[in-house]
Enzyme design. Structure first.
Site, PDB file in Angstrom:
ATOM      1  N   ASP A 102       0.849  -1.191   0.000  1.00 54.19           N
ATOM      2  CA  ASP A 102       0.000   0.000   0.000  1.00 54.19           C
ATOM      3  C   ASP A 102       0.887   1.245   0.000  1.00 54.19           C
ATOM      4  O   ASP A 102       1.564   1.539   0.993  1.00 54.19           O
ATOM      5  CB  ASP A 102      -0.911   0.011   1.225  1.00 54.19           C
ATOM      6  N   LYS A 166      -7.287   3.208  -2.971  1.00 58.65           N
ATOM      7  CA  LYS A 166      -7.606   3.137  -1.537  1.00 58.65           C
ATOM      8  C   LYS A 166      -7.853   4.528  -1.006  1.00 58.65           C
ATOM      9  O   LYS A 166      -7.155   5.480  -1.372  1.00 58.65           O
ATOM     10  CB  LYS A 166      -6.456   2.454  -0.798  1.00 58.65           C
ATOM     11  N   LYS A 199     -10.389  -0.294  -2.361  1.00 58.45           N
ATOM     12  CA  LYS A 199     -10.224  -0.578  -0.939  1.00 58.45           C
ATOM     13  C   LYS A 199     -10.655   0.640  -0.143  1.00 58.45           C
ATOM     14  O   LYS A 199     -10.148   1.740  -0.342  1.00 58.45           O
ATOM     15  CB  LYS A 199      -8.770  -0.924  -0.607  1.00 58.45           C
TER      16      LYS A 199
END
Length: 243
Positions: A102, A166, A199
């Protein structure tokens, strides 16, 4: 993803596959890292999301389980140079079996409208990770962005070849931290046009919100170690007995 059934009808194990359990607080002791990582493993979470320094601690714990490793990179600000981000990603992925990485996008540049820079910055990391089969999730810190900037950031991630967009780091200060609201998740989904997974992360603390996002078609969620048992409706010990 389009779930095959309503979230309320899913088993705890099925629901846990949506979760990257966050074990990211910088003040955590080794004992706390092990405790909360083990709880995520017992729930059957998709991954345990950790800081890079925790890799030697958590990697042996997930080995042989259905739970993988998710490591953050240039977290939580995303302000390293592009070259440094790529070097960090190479360092982590070449030495460890990491399912997901990430990375924090340079959202100051995103707010400035410098979309070519943002795309190049992400792509350097994607190229480094994909050599090792590691998926890349791009955090754009949506609490600081307008709806138009959320759409722009999503399109940058798509153009860079990232696997997920995300919402948040969960470490926002100075502005209200609303995280993965239904509006934010919907905006990322719309801009992604099915070309990138989504996400949600940040402020996912109730079972109702968690189930609602699944029913919307979200792919993954970052959930804090305290909130995982809340959203699943079960303790780690109870989940372990059912496994």
């Amino acid at each position: 993803m389009n779930p095959a059934k309503k979230a309320a009808e899913m088993t705890v194990r099925e629901l846990a596959r949506y979760i990257d359990q966050s074990v990211l607080k910088p003040e955590f002791t080794v004992g706390e890292i092990k405790r909360y990582a083990q709880e995520g493993i017992d729930f059957g979470c998709a991954t345990i999301c950790i800081n890079p320094a925790s890799l030697p601690i958590v990697a042996p714990m997930v080995e042989g389980t259905e739970t993988g490793l998710c490591v953050v990179c240039d977290f939580p600000f995303g302000l390293a140079t592009t070259e440094a981000k790529a070097m960090l990603a190479e360092e982590y992925c070449s030495k460890w079996k990491i399912e997901d990485l990430d990375i924090v996008a340079n959202y100051g540049r995103l707010r400035s409208g410098d979309l070519d820079y943002v795309t190049r910055d992400i792509k350097a990391v994607v190229d480094a990770c994909h050599k090792y089969g590691t998926l890349v999730k791009v955090i754009i810190e949506t609490d600081f962005l307008t709806p138009e900037q959320i759409a722009d950031g999503t399109r940058c991630a798509v153009a860079a070849g990232a696997d997920f967009i995300k919402s948040s780091t969960g470490f926002v200060t100075g502005v209200p931290s609303v995280g993965a609201t239904t509006e934010v998740v919907a905006a990322m989904m719309e801009a992604g046009e099915g070309k990138i997974k989504v996400k949600g992360s940040g402020a996912i603390r109730t079972r109702e919100h968690f189930l609602e996002l699944i029913d919307m078609g979200i792919d993954r969620m970052g959930v804090g170690y305290r909130s995982t048992p809340v959203v699943l409706g079960m303790t780690a010990e109870e989940a372990r007995r059912l496994a």
